[in-house]
Motif scaffolding. Structure first.
Motif, PDB file in Angstrom:
ATOM      1  N   GLU A 103      -1.813  -1.226  -9.580  1.00 41.68           N
ATOM      2  CA  GLU A 103      -0.744  -1.604  -8.650  1.00 41.68           C
ATOM      3  C   GLU A 103      -1.255  -1.646  -7.216  1.00 41.68           C
ATOM      4  OE1 GLU A 103       0.972  -0.236 -12.415  1.00 41.68           O
ATOM      5  OE2 GLU A 103      -0.432   0.756 -11.054  1.00 41.68           O
ATOM      6  N   ASP A 104      -2.129  -0.701  -6.847  1.00 42.27           N
ATOM      7  CA  ASP A 104      -2.755  -0.729  -5.521  1.00 42.27           C
ATOM      8  C   ASP A 104      -3.578  -2.007  -5.356  1.00 42.27           C
ATOM      9  OD1 ASP A 104      -1.784   1.844  -4.958  1.00 42.27           O
ATOM     10  OD2 ASP A 104      -3.730   2.824  -5.308  1.00 42.27           O
ATOM     11  N   PHE A 105      -4.348  -2.354  -6.390  1.00 41.78           N
ATOM     12  CA  PHE A 105      -5.163  -3.561  -6.337  1.00 41.78           C
ATOM     13  C   PHE A 105      -4.296  -4.782  -6.064  1.00 41.78           C
ATOM     14  CE2 PHE A 105      -6.534  -7.331  -8.705  1.00 41.78           C
ATOM     15  CZ  PHE A 105      -7.646  -7.679  -7.954  1.00 41.78           C
ATOM     16  N   VAL A 106      -3.217  -4.912  -6.815  1.00 39.87           N
ATOM     17  CA  VAL A 106      -2.331  -6.068  -6.651  1.00 39.87           C
ATOM     18  C   VAL A 106      -1.692  -6.049  -5.265  1.00 39.87           C
ATOM     19  CG1 VAL A 106      -0.197  -7.133  -7.480  1.00 39.87           C
ATOM     20  CG2 VAL A 106      -1.956  -6.416  -9.113  1.00 39.87           C
ATOM     21  N   ALA A 107      -1.174  -4.901  -4.852  1.00 44.80           N
ATOM     22  CA  ALA A 107      -0.487  -4.813  -3.557  1.00 44.80           C
ATOM     23  C   ALA A 107      -1.433  -5.101  -2.389  1.00 44.80           C
ATOM     24  CB  ALA A 107       0.152  -3.441  -3.392  1.00 44.80           C
ATOM     25  N   LYS A 108      -2.634  -4.570  -2.424  1.00 44.73           N
ATOM     26  CA  LYS A 108      -3.562  -4.706  -1.298  1.00 44.73           C
ATOM     27  C   LYS A 108      -4.343  -6.017  -1.327  1.00 44.73           C
ATOM     28  CE  LYS A 108      -3.270  -0.432   0.442  1.00 44.73           C
ATOM     29  NZ  LYS A 108      -2.896  -0.154   1.811  1.00 44.73           N
TER      30      LYS A 108
END
Length: 152
Positions: A103-108
Protein backbone atom coordinates in the motif's frame (compact mmCIF):
# COMPACT_ATOMS: atom_id res chain seq x y z
CA UNK A 1 10.67 -20.30 0.32
CA UNK A 2 10.69 -19.23 -3.32
CA UNK A 3 10.06 -21.70 -6.07
CA UNK A 4 10.38 -21.30 -9.80
CA UNK A 5 7.31 -20.90 -11.94
CA UNK A 6 7.12 -22.40 -15.39
CA UNK A 7 6.76 -19.83 -18.16
CA UNK A 8 3.25 -21.16 -18.88
CA UNK A 9 2.28 -20.66 -15.21
CA UNK A 10 3.49 -17.07 -15.33
CA UNK A 11 1.75 -16.46 -18.66
CA UNK A 12 -1.55 -17.82 -17.34
CA UNK A 13 -1.17 -15.82 -14.13
CA UNK A 14 -0.42 -12.66 -16.09
CA UNK A 15 -3.50 -13.29 -18.23
CA UNK A 16 -5.54 -13.72 -15.06
CA UNK A 17 -4.31 -10.51 -13.45
CA UNK A 18 -4.98 -8.61 -16.67
CA UNK A 19 -8.55 -9.88 -16.75
CA UNK A 20 -8.28 -12.64 -19.35
CA UNK A 21 -9.00 -16.34 -18.86
CA UNK A 22 -7.54 -17.67 -15.61
CA UNK A 23 -7.60 -21.40 -16.33
CA UNK A 24 -4.31 -23.17 -16.89
CA UNK A 25 -6.16 -25.00 -19.68
CA UNK A 26 -6.95 -21.70 -21.43
CA UNK A 27 -5.05 -21.11 -24.65
CA UNK A 28 -2.08 -18.83 -24.25
CA UNK A 29 -1.03 -16.60 -27.10
CA UNK A 30 2.45 -17.05 -28.51
CA UNK A 31 5.15 -14.67 -27.26
CA UNK A 32 5.17 -12.75 -30.56
CA UNK A 33 1.45 -11.86 -30.37
CA UNK A 34 0.57 -8.16 -29.87
CA UNK A 35 0.95 -7.10 -26.23
CA UNK A 36 -2.32 -5.15 -26.25
CA UNK A 37 -4.48 -8.22 -26.87
CA UNK A 38 -5.87 -9.67 -23.62
CA UNK A 39 -4.98 -13.23 -24.68
CA UNK A 40 -1.37 -12.12 -25.17
CA UNK A 41 -0.91 -11.20 -21.55
CA UNK A 42 2.65 -10.30 -20.65
CA UNK A 43 5.03 -12.76 -19.15
CA UNK A 44 6.45 -11.37 -15.95
CA UNK A 45 9.48 -13.49 -15.29
CA UNK A 46 10.18 -14.80 -11.83
CA UNK A 47 8.28 -15.74 -8.75
CA UNK A 48 5.42 -13.88 -7.16
CA UNK A 49 7.21 -12.36 -4.19
CA UNK A 50 6.43 -13.02 -0.56
CA UNK A 51 4.29 -10.39 1.17
CA UNK A 52 7.33 -9.32 3.23
CA UNK A 53 9.50 -8.75 0.12
CA UNK A 54 8.54 -5.14 -0.62
CA UNK A 55 11.35 -4.61 -3.13
CA UNK A 56 10.27 -7.79 -4.93
CA UNK A 57 6.63 -6.68 -4.94
CA UNK A 58 7.62 -3.27 -6.33
CA UNK A 59 9.63 -4.93 -9.11
CA UNK A 60 6.79 -7.36 -9.82
CA UNK A 61 4.16 -4.61 -10.07
CA UNK A 62 6.41 -2.38 -12.16
CA UNK A 63 6.85 -5.39 -14.45
CA UNK A 64 3.07 -5.73 -14.71
CA UNK A 65 2.89 -2.09 -15.83
CA UNK A 66 5.84 -2.39 -18.20
CA UNK A 67 4.60 -5.51 -20.00
CA UNK A 68 0.90 -4.62 -20.03
CA UNK A 69 0.86 -2.99 -23.46
CA UNK A 70 -1.64 -0.48 -22.07
CA UNK A 71 -1.58 3.32 -22.19
CA UNK A 72 -1.19 5.27 -18.97
CA UNK A 73 -2.20 8.86 -18.21
CA UNK A 74 -0.16 11.21 -16.04
CA UNK A 75 -1.13 14.88 -15.69
CA UNK A 76 -3.39 14.59 -18.73
CA UNK A 77 -0.66 13.23 -21.04
CA UNK A 78 -0.68 9.69 -22.39
CA UNK A 79 2.36 7.49 -21.84
CA UNK A 80 3.40 4.05 -23.02
CA UNK A 81 3.64 1.16 -20.61
CA UNK A 82 7.45 1.42 -20.69
CA UNK A 83 7.32 5.15 -19.89
CA UNK A 84 4.85 4.60 -17.05
CA UNK A 85 6.95 1.80 -15.60
CA UNK A 86 10.09 3.95 -15.73
CA UNK A 87 8.29 6.80 -13.97
CA UNK A 88 6.92 4.54 -11.23
CA UNK A 89 10.35 2.93 -10.83
CA UNK A 90 11.96 6.39 -10.43
CA UNK A 91 9.40 7.39 -7.80
CA UNK A 92 9.88 4.08 -5.99
CA UNK A 93 13.65 4.65 -5.86
CA UNK A 94 13.06 8.18 -4.54
CA UNK A 95 10.68 7.07 -1.77
CA UNK A 96 12.19 3.63 -1.14
CA UNK A 97 13.10 4.35 2.50
CA UNK A 98 9.47 5.33 3.22
CA UNK A 99 7.90 2.25 1.61
CA UNK A 100 7.23 -0.69 3.93
CA UNK A 101 4.05 -2.23 2.49
CA UNK A 102 2.47 -2.75 -0.93
CA UNK A 103 0.00 0.00 0.00
CA UNK A 104 2.92 2.36 0.72
CA UNK A 105 4.39 1.50 -2.69
CA UNK A 106 1.13 2.31 -4.46
CA UNK A 107 0.49 5.48 -2.45
CA UNK A 108 4.02 6.89 -2.83
CA UNK A 109 4.94 5.64 -6.31
CA UNK A 110 1.88 4.77 -8.37
CA UNK A 111 -1.18 6.73 -7.35
CA UNK A 112 -0.90 10.44 -8.17
CA UNK A 113 1.30 13.26 -9.34
CA UNK A 114 3.17 15.05 -6.60
CA UNK A 115 3.08 18.24 -8.68
CA UNK A 116 -0.60 18.41 -9.63
CA UNK A 117 -2.24 15.93 -7.26
CA UNK A 118 -4.00 14.34 -10.26
CA UNK A 119 -4.38 10.57 -10.09
CA UNK A 120 -2.43 8.37 -12.48
CA UNK A 121 -4.81 6.47 -14.76
CA UNK A 122 -4.64 3.37 -16.92
CA UNK A 123 -6.61 3.09 -20.16
CA UNK A 124 -8.14 -0.38 -20.16
CA UNK A 125 -8.78 -2.51 -23.28
CA UNK A 126 -12.55 -2.00 -22.93
CA UNK A 127 -12.13 1.78 -23.34
CA UNK A 128 -12.59 2.68 -19.68
CA UNK A 129 -10.05 4.25 -17.35
CA UNK A 130 -9.12 3.16 -13.85
CA UNK A 131 -6.86 4.79 -11.28
CA UNK A 132 -3.45 3.13 -11.56
CA UNK A 133 -3.24 2.51 -7.82
CA UNK A 134 -6.53 0.58 -7.79
CA UNK A 135 -5.51 -1.36 -10.91
CA UNK A 136 -2.18 -2.38 -9.35
CA UNK A 137 -3.74 -3.41 -6.03
CA UNK A 138 -6.25 -5.58 -7.92
CA UNK A 139 -3.42 -7.24 -9.85
CA UNK A 140 -1.45 -7.82 -6.66
CA UNK A 141 -4.49 -9.29 -4.90
CA UNK A 142 -5.10 -11.73 -7.78
CA UNK A 143 -1.43 -12.67 -7.99
CA UNK A 144 -1.26 -13.33 -4.23
CA UNK A 145 -4.39 -15.46 -4.37
CA UNK A 146 -2.95 -17.50 -7.25
CA UNK A 147 0.42 -17.87 -5.45
CA UNK A 148 -1.23 -18.90 -2.20
CA UNK A 149 -3.62 -21.32 -3.89
CA UNK A 150 -0.67 -23.00 -5.60
CA UNK A 151 1.18 -23.25 -2.28
CA UNK A 152 4.09 -21.20 -3.55
Amino acid sequence: MRTSLRVRDVTVLAACVLGAACSSDAPVAPPDAPASAPAAAPVVEGDIPADSDIAGIADYLIGIIEHSGLTFVRNGAQHTAAEAAAHVRDKYEHFRSEIHTVEDFVAKSASKSLLSGQPYLVNLPDGTQQPLGEWLLERWSKARAERDAAGR
